[in-house]
Design a protein around this motif. Sequence first.
Motif, PDB file in Angstrom:
ATOM      1  N   GLN A 165      13.241   4.983  -0.190  1.00 13.24           N
ATOM      2  CA  GLN A 165      11.882   5.525   0.085  1.00 13.24           C
ATOM      3  C   GLN A 165      11.015   4.542   0.999  1.00 13.24           C
ATOM      4  O   GLN A 165      10.639   3.384   0.582  1.00 13.24           O
ATOM      5  CB  GLN A 165      11.061   5.840  -1.196  1.00 13.24           C
ATOM      6  CG  GLN A 165      11.639   6.782  -2.017  1.00 13.24           C
ATOM      7  CD  GLN A 165      11.012   6.867  -3.578  1.00 13.24           C
ATOM      8  OE1 GLN A 165      10.397   6.046  -3.781  1.00 13.24           O
ATOM      9  NE2 GLN A 165      11.496   7.898  -4.298  1.00 13.24           N
ATOM     10  N   SER A 190       7.080   7.841   6.568  1.00 15.81           N
ATOM     11  CA  SER A 190       5.813   8.661   6.869  1.00 15.81           C
ATOM     12  C   SER A 190       5.737   8.786   8.634  1.00 15.81           C
ATOM     13  O   SER A 190       5.019   9.336   9.154  1.00 15.81           O
ATOM     14  CB  SER A 190       4.537   7.854   6.418  1.00 15.81           C
ATOM     15  OG  SER A 190       4.385   6.469   6.957  1.00 15.81           O
ATOM     16  N   TYR A 209       8.345  12.227   4.803  1.00 15.09           N
ATOM     17  CA  TYR A 209       7.800  12.657   3.608  1.00 15.09           C
ATOM     18  C   TYR A 209       6.281  13.111   3.734  1.00 15.09           C
ATOM     19  O   TYR A 209       6.054  13.831   2.772  1.00 15.09           O
ATOM     20  CB  TYR A 209       7.890  11.491   2.270  1.00 15.09           C
ATOM     21  CG  TYR A 209       7.184  10.341   2.870  1.00 15.09           C
ATOM     22  CD1 TYR A 209       5.827   9.972   2.310  1.00 15.09           C
ATOM     23  CD2 TYR A 209       7.530   8.936   3.044  1.00 15.09           C
ATOM     24  CE1 TYR A 209       5.135   8.974   2.497  1.00 15.09           C
ATOM     25  CE2 TYR A 209       6.925   8.000   3.234  1.00 15.09           C
ATOM     26  CZ  TYR A 209       5.651   7.904   3.065  1.00 15.09           C
ATOM     27  OH  TYR A 209       4.952   6.792   3.181  1.00 15.09           O
ATOM     28  N   VAL A 258       5.263   0.672  -7.519  1.00 10.88           N
ATOM     29  CA  VAL A 258       4.239   1.211  -7.841  1.00 10.88           C
ATOM     30  C   VAL A 258       3.219   1.563  -6.916  1.00 10.88           C
ATOM     31  O   VAL A 258       1.965   1.458  -7.018  1.00 10.88           O
ATOM     32  CB  VAL A 258       3.396   0.251  -8.813  1.00 10.88           C
ATOM     33  CG1 VAL A 258       4.076   0.103 -10.164  1.00 10.88           C
ATOM     34  CG2 VAL A 258       3.078  -1.026  -8.359  1.00 10.88           C
ATOM     35  N   ILE A 281      13.658  -1.801 -13.590  1.00 13.36           N
ATOM     36  CA  ILE A 281      14.193  -3.145 -13.426  1.00 13.36           C
ATOM     37  C   ILE A 281      13.134  -4.066 -12.858  1.00 13.36           C
ATOM     38  O   ILE A 281      12.036  -3.750 -12.144  1.00 13.36           O
ATOM     39  CB  ILE A 281      15.206  -3.078 -12.552  1.00 13.36           C
ATOM     40  CG1 ILE A 281      14.990  -2.762 -10.914  1.00 13.36           C
ATOM     41  CG2 ILE A 281      16.457  -2.354 -12.890  1.00 13.36           C
ATOM     42  CD1 ILE A 281      16.073  -3.005  -9.949  1.00 13.36           C
ATOM     43  N   GLN A 324       0.450  -1.022   6.308  1.00  9.95           N
ATOM     44  CA  GLN A 324       1.707  -0.338   5.963  1.00  9.95           C
ATOM     45  C   GLN A 324       2.322   0.023   7.345  1.00  9.95           C
ATOM     46  O   GLN A 324       3.061   0.892   7.462  1.00  9.95           O
ATOM     47  CB  GLN A 324       1.603   1.049   5.373  1.00  9.95           C
ATOM     48  CG  GLN A 324       0.888   0.536   3.668  1.00  9.95           C
ATOM     49  CD  GLN A 324       1.757   1.639   2.693  1.00  9.95           C
ATOM     50  OE1 GLN A 324       2.124   2.605   2.976  1.00  9.95           O
ATOM     51  NE2 GLN A 324       1.624   1.006   1.476  1.00  9.95           N
ATOM     52  N   HIS A 326       4.073  -2.221   8.877  1.00 11.42           N
ATOM     53  CA  HIS A 326       5.385  -2.957   8.901  1.00 11.42           C
ATOM     54  C   HIS A 326       6.644  -2.358   8.556  1.00 11.42           C
ATOM     55  O   HIS A 326       6.626  -1.199   8.054  1.00 11.42           O
ATOM     56  CB  HIS A 326       5.365  -4.246   8.001  1.00 11.42           C
ATOM     57  CG  HIS A 326       5.301  -3.971   6.711  1.00 11.42           C
ATOM     58  ND1 HIS A 326       4.038  -3.493   6.063  1.00 11.42           N
ATOM     59  CD2 HIS A 326       6.032  -4.159   5.505  1.00 11.42           C
ATOM     60  CE1 HIS A 326       4.237  -3.159   4.762  1.00 11.42           C
ATOM     61  NE2 HIS A 326       5.521  -3.450   4.349  1.00 11.42           N
TER      62      HIS A 326
HETATM   63  N1  LIG Z   1      10.468  -3.762  -9.964  1.00 10.08           N
HETATM   64  C1  LIG Z   1      10.369  -4.861  -9.522  1.00 10.08           C
HETATM   65  O1  LIG Z   1      11.201  -5.704  -9.639  1.00 10.08           O
HETATM   66  C2  LIG Z   1       9.929  -4.979  -8.040  1.00 10.08           C
HETATM   67  C3  LIG Z   1      10.399  -5.978  -7.087  1.00 10.08           C
HETATM   68  C4  LIG Z   1       9.937  -5.809  -5.730  1.00 10.08           C
HETATM   69  C5  LIG Z   1       9.099  -4.885  -5.589  1.00 10.08           C
HETATM   70  N2  LIG Z   1       8.695  -3.851  -6.232  1.00 10.08           N
HETATM   71  C6  LIG Z   1       7.645  -2.824  -5.997  1.00 10.08           C
HETATM   72  O2  LIG Z   1       8.216  -2.093  -5.178  1.00 10.08           O
HETATM   73  C7  LIG Z   1       7.319  -1.525  -4.171  1.00 10.08           C
HETATM   74  C8  LIG Z   1       7.872  -1.794  -2.624  1.00 10.08           C
HETATM   75  O3  LIG Z   1       7.717  -3.072  -2.609  1.00 10.08           O
HETATM   76  P1  LIG Z   1       7.738  -3.662  -1.220  1.00 10.08           P
HETATM   77  O4  LIG Z   1       7.668  -5.001  -1.128  1.00 10.08           O
HETATM   78  O5  LIG Z   1       8.980  -3.216  -0.417  1.00 10.08           O
HETATM   79  O6  LIG Z   1       6.742  -3.020  -0.535  1.00 10.08           O
HETATM   80  P2  LIG Z   1       5.955  -2.765   1.115  1.00 10.08           P
HETATM   81  O7  LIG Z   1       7.044  -3.727   2.016  1.00 10.08           O
HETATM   82  O8  LIG Z   1       4.766  -3.272   1.031  1.00 10.08           O
HETATM   83  O9  LIG Z   1       6.339  -1.515   1.411  1.00 10.08           O
HETATM   84  C9  LIG Z   1       5.509  -0.697   2.036  1.00 10.08           C
HETATM   85  C10 LIG Z   1       6.124   0.697   2.584  1.00 10.08           C
HETATM   86  O10 LIG Z   1       6.381   1.622   1.376  1.00 10.08           O
HETATM   87  C11 LIG Z   1       5.999   3.022   1.912  1.00 10.08           C
HETATM   88  N3  LIG Z   1       5.746   3.662   1.293  1.00 10.08           N
HETATM   89  C12 LIG Z   1       4.292   3.745   0.778  1.00 10.08           C
HETATM   90  N4  LIG Z   1       4.039   4.817   0.306  1.00 10.08           N
HETATM   91  C13 LIG Z   1       5.340   5.443  -0.072  1.00 10.08           C
HETATM   92  C14 LIG Z   1       5.398   6.844  -0.448  1.00 10.08           C
HETATM   93  N5  LIG Z   1       4.611   7.589  -1.273  1.00 10.08           N
HETATM   94  N6  LIG Z   1       6.556   7.480  -0.335  1.00 10.08           N
HETATM   95  C15 LIG Z   1       7.685   6.727   0.175  1.00 10.08           C
HETATM   96  N7  LIG Z   1       7.466   5.456   0.897  1.00 10.08           N
HETATM   97  C16 LIG Z   1       5.968   4.947   0.932  1.00 10.08           C
HETATM   98  C17 LIG Z   1       5.852   2.782   3.499  1.00 10.08           C
HETATM   99  O11 LIG Z   1       6.885   2.968   4.408  1.00 10.08           O
HETATM  100  P3  LIG Z   1       6.676   4.129   5.793  1.00 10.08           P
HETATM  101  O12 LIG Z   1       5.659   3.593   6.441  1.00 10.08           O
HETATM  102  O13 LIG Z   1       8.170   4.049   6.340  1.00 10.08           O
HETATM  103  O14 LIG Z   1       6.431   5.350   4.866  1.00 10.08           O
HETATM  104  C18 LIG Z   1       5.253   1.424   3.440  1.00 10.08           C
HETATM  105  O15 LIG Z   1       5.043   0.933   4.829  1.00 10.08           O
HETATM  106  C19 LIG Z   1       6.252  -2.139  -4.798  1.00 10.08           C
HETATM  107  O16 LIG Z   1       5.500  -1.127  -5.535  1.00 10.08           O
HETATM  108  C20 LIG Z   1       6.453  -3.259  -5.599  1.00 10.08           C
HETATM  109  O17 LIG Z   1       5.474  -3.831  -6.258  1.00 10.08           O
HETATM  110  C21 LIG Z   1       9.263  -4.012  -7.734  1.00 10.08           C
END
Ligand SMILES: NC(=O)c1ccc[n+]([C@@H]2O[C@H](COP(=O)([O-])OP(=O)(O)OC[C@H]3O[C@@H](n4cnc5c(N)ncnc54)[C@H](OP(=O)(O)O)[C@@H]3O)[C@@H](O)[C@H]2O)c1
Length: 334
Positions: A165, A190, A209, A258, A281, A324, A326
């Motif tokens: 996603q 997006s 999406y 989240v 996880i 967003q 990046h």
């Molecule tokens: N549970 C864990 O251990 C763990 C570990 C790492 C990260 N996380 C969580 O995972 C999430 C992603 O982390 P990240 O560091 O990869 O974040 P990030 O790099 O800031 O990801 C941002 C991107 O997510 C996409 N996005 C935003 N809203 C969306 C939606 N409704 N549907 C689909 N894509 C969407 C957008 O991509 P597009 O611009 O292409 O639309 C955006 O550019 C965060 O919530 C973070 O807290 C959890």
Amino acid sequence: MRAMKLAAPGGLDKLVLTDVERSEPGAGEIQVEIRASSLNFHDYAVVTGLLPTDDGRIPLSDGAGVITAVGDAVEAFQVGDRVLSHFFPNWGDGPAGFEKIQGIPGDNIDGFAAQTVTAPSRAFSRMPANLDFEQAATLTCAGLTAWRALMVETHLRPGDWVLVQGSGGVSVFALQFAKMMGCKVVATSSSEDKLQRLASLGADRLINYREVTNWGAQVLAMTDGHGADLVVEVGGSGTVPQSVRAVAFGGCISMIGVLTGFSGEVPTAELFQKNARISGITVGSQAHQRDMIAAVEANGLQPVIDSSYPLEALADAFRHQESQQHFGKICVSI
Ligand SMILES: NC(=O)c1ccc[n+]([C@@H]2O[C@H](COP(=O)([O-])OP(=O)(O)OC[C@H]3O[C@@H](n4cnc5c(N)ncnc54)[C@H](OP(=O)(O)O)[C@@H]3O)[C@@H](O)[C@H]2O)c1
């Protein structure tokens, strides 16, 4: 040495570059000259006060650098070794446990927005030989989370379908690891431009999406009714209903993110009718990180870096993440 500190209660204007005394390593500790870090949504939540932390906290969970001093009783490392931080300094191996996931750098303890860090040697692994410091720093949180979702929590086989996603840090790594093991990938974003970049990394099917709001059904249609054997769920509450629609019979939704909120509705009957499961996880263990590093080296995997900011421009780096715009990882050079 200089470090970026966060004043309570948090906010991007509360990040202050400060002089901090460097500490010598005690028994079992190493001193590391930090060369790079990278941003995660978790770090953003800390610095903006969404996840409250102590006044004066040094943020950032990811760190890569060179060892400059070694304390007594450290056998794994020597001065000059290139090392990479662990997200969980207390989770060596085995299943996750409450105690094991306490003490996260940049959250519960000081992190890597600093020129030098002195910490127990178990808080680091060796760096992948094929990566530079910025590339390596992307692995600690985002890389390892994607690795665990694909390689530890599920039993994917080559040819299986994986849904990723958006184009943030975790999702781009999940795409790269999925292609590495011969899976097929449906990627959502997006932005049309980002979708094309996801395709150039190997995504087999693409969905915008924003335009296709019921994208779960689209995933089923694109996979001849099969669905995604693994959904790498980073959206959270706003995306779970579509993820349940998209998941294959007997498939797994790896509950990671989240980005759209902290809680929401789950279509429970649809989930159990598919005999599918949702599996939460938190990043991964030090043993998982060592496995990932071996795979990164063996496959010559190159993390995707969007941009890099100097430590003094950390707030600008977070503003870029907030926008967003990046694709992949935003790095910090130190
Ligand atoms: N549970 C864990 O251990 C763990 C570990 C790492 C990260 N996380 C969580 O995972 C999430 C992603 O982390 P990240 O560091 O990869 O974040 P990030 O790099 O800031 O990801 C941002 C991107 O997510 C996409 N996005 C935003 N809203 C969306 C939606 N409704 N549907 C689909 N894509 C969407 C957008 O991509 P597009 O611009 O292409 O639309 C955006 O550019 C965060 O919530 C973070 O807290 C959890």
